[in-house]
Design an enzyme around this catalytic site. Sequence first.
Site, short mmCIF file in Angstrom:
data_model
loop_
_atom_site.label_atom_id
_atom_site.label_comp_id
_atom_site.label_asym_id
_atom_site.label_seq_id
_atom_site.Cartn_x
_atom_site.Cartn_y
_atom_site.Cartn_z
N CYS A 9 0.82 -1.09 0.36
CA CYS A 9 -0.21 0.30 -0.23
C CYS A 9 0.89 0.83 0.08
O CYS A 9 1.54 1.52 0.01
CB CYS A 9 -0.92 0.01 1.07
SG CYS A 9 -0.04 0.14 2.47
N ASN A 12 2.34 1.55 4.01
CA ASN A 12 3.17 0.62 4.85
C ASN A 12 2.69 0.43 6.27
O ASN A 12 3.25 -0.30 6.99
CB ASN A 12 3.94 0.02 4.30
CG ASN A 12 4.72 -1.92 4.75
OD1 ASN A 12 5.30 -1.75 5.12
ND2 ASN A 12 3.36 -2.85 4.87
N CYS A 14 -0.74 0.70 7.05
CA CYS A 14 -2.44 1.05 7.79
C CYS A 14 -3.05 -0.85 7.13
O CYS A 14 -2.68 -1.77 7.14
CB CYS A 14 -2.80 1.93 7.02
SG CYS A 14 -2.61 3.28 7.81
N ARG A 15 -3.34 -0.63 5.85
CA ARG A 15 -3.67 -1.71 4.80
C ARG A 15 -2.86 -3.02 4.40
O ARG A 15 -3.05 -3.62 4.73
CB ARG A 15 -4.61 -0.87 3.83
CG ARG A 15 -5.35 -0.04 3.49
CD ARG A 15 -6.01 0.71 2.63
NE ARG A 15 -4.57 1.49 1.98
CZ ARG A 15 -4.51 2.20 0.84
NH1 ARG A 15 -5.49 1.80 -0.07
NH2 ARG A 15 -3.25 3.43 0.59
N SER A 16 -1.86 -2.44 4.47
CA SER A 16 -0.58 -4.20 3.55
C SER A 16 -0.52 -4.58 4.73
O SER A 16 0.00 -5.56 5.15
CB SER A 16 0.59 -3.37 2.51
OG SER A 16 1.15 -2.79 3.21
N ASP A 124 -7.72 3.78 1.92
CA ASP A 124 -7.07 4.19 2.85
C ASP A 124 -7.81 4.99 3.75
O ASP A 124 -8.47 6.06 3.82
CB ASP A 124 -5.68 5.49 2.02
CG ASP A 124 -5.39 5.96 2.73
OD1 ASP A 124 -4.94 5.11 3.72
OD2 ASP A 124 -4.00 6.66 2.45
P1 4NP Z 1 -1.33 2.87 4.39
O1 4NP Z 1 -1.71 4.42 4.71
O2 4NP Z 1 -1.31 2.87 2.67
O3 4NP Z 1 -2.82 2.28 4.20
O4 4NP Z 1 -0.57 2.70 4.75
C1 4NP Z 1 -1.46 5.54 4.21
C2 4NP Z 1 -0.71 5.81 5.80
C3 4NP Z 1 0.06 6.83 5.76
C4 4NP Z 1 0.44 7.86 3.93
C5 4NP Z 1 -0.82 7.62 3.36
C6 4NP Z 1 -1.77 6.33 3.59
N1 4NP Z 1 1.30 8.65 4.30
O5 4NP Z 1 0.91 9.26 3.00
O6 4NP Z 1 2.17 9.50 5.37
#
Ligand code: 4NP
Length: 155
Positions: A9, A12, A14-16, A124
């Site tokens: 994701c 890395n 939240c989702r993955s 997200d």
């Molecule tokens: P993820 O969520 O892709 O599900 O881990 C996010 C976590 C952090 C950010 C974006 C999405 N960020 O921009 O910091």
Amino acid sequence: MVQKILMICLGNICRSPIAEVVMVETLAKAKMSDVEVDSAAIGSWHVGNRADPRAISTLKQHDLKCTHIVRQIRKQDFNEFDYIFGMDEENMSELRRLAPKDSKAELLMLGDFGLDKKNRIIEDPYYERGAEGFETAYQQCVVACAAFMKERLQK
Ligand code: 4NP
């Protein structure tokens, strides 16, 4: 033969990591051995960090533990893994852009397994105030990981 799965994701955190833990649990419950699962980020912002506390607590509510440390995807992942999963269309276009020409990995969107068309994007949840989006992502991963295992992995 060992089959290797990489969950991707944007951050890395939240989702993955949720998808990684859920896939490991799904495989364990089905007594599927010889499958390795990891996760990584498209971006470098959170490298070295643990998952978002809301991801960790969502998993904990389901008696699952996440000890993953964030890493960024690297070129060799495309040749070391058999399956690389993105969570949304943006992840997929980034993966296609990053993949070397001789990439061994199949690039797939996790929600294309087992989920309705209107529910296939694992959104997200990072910028949402609460943890509700994390539970939704968890539930999508539970369905999708089981469906993928059934459809595509060999015992
Ligand atoms: P993820 O969520 O892709 O599900 O881990 C996010 C976590 C952090 C950010 C974006 C999405 N960020 O921009 O910091």
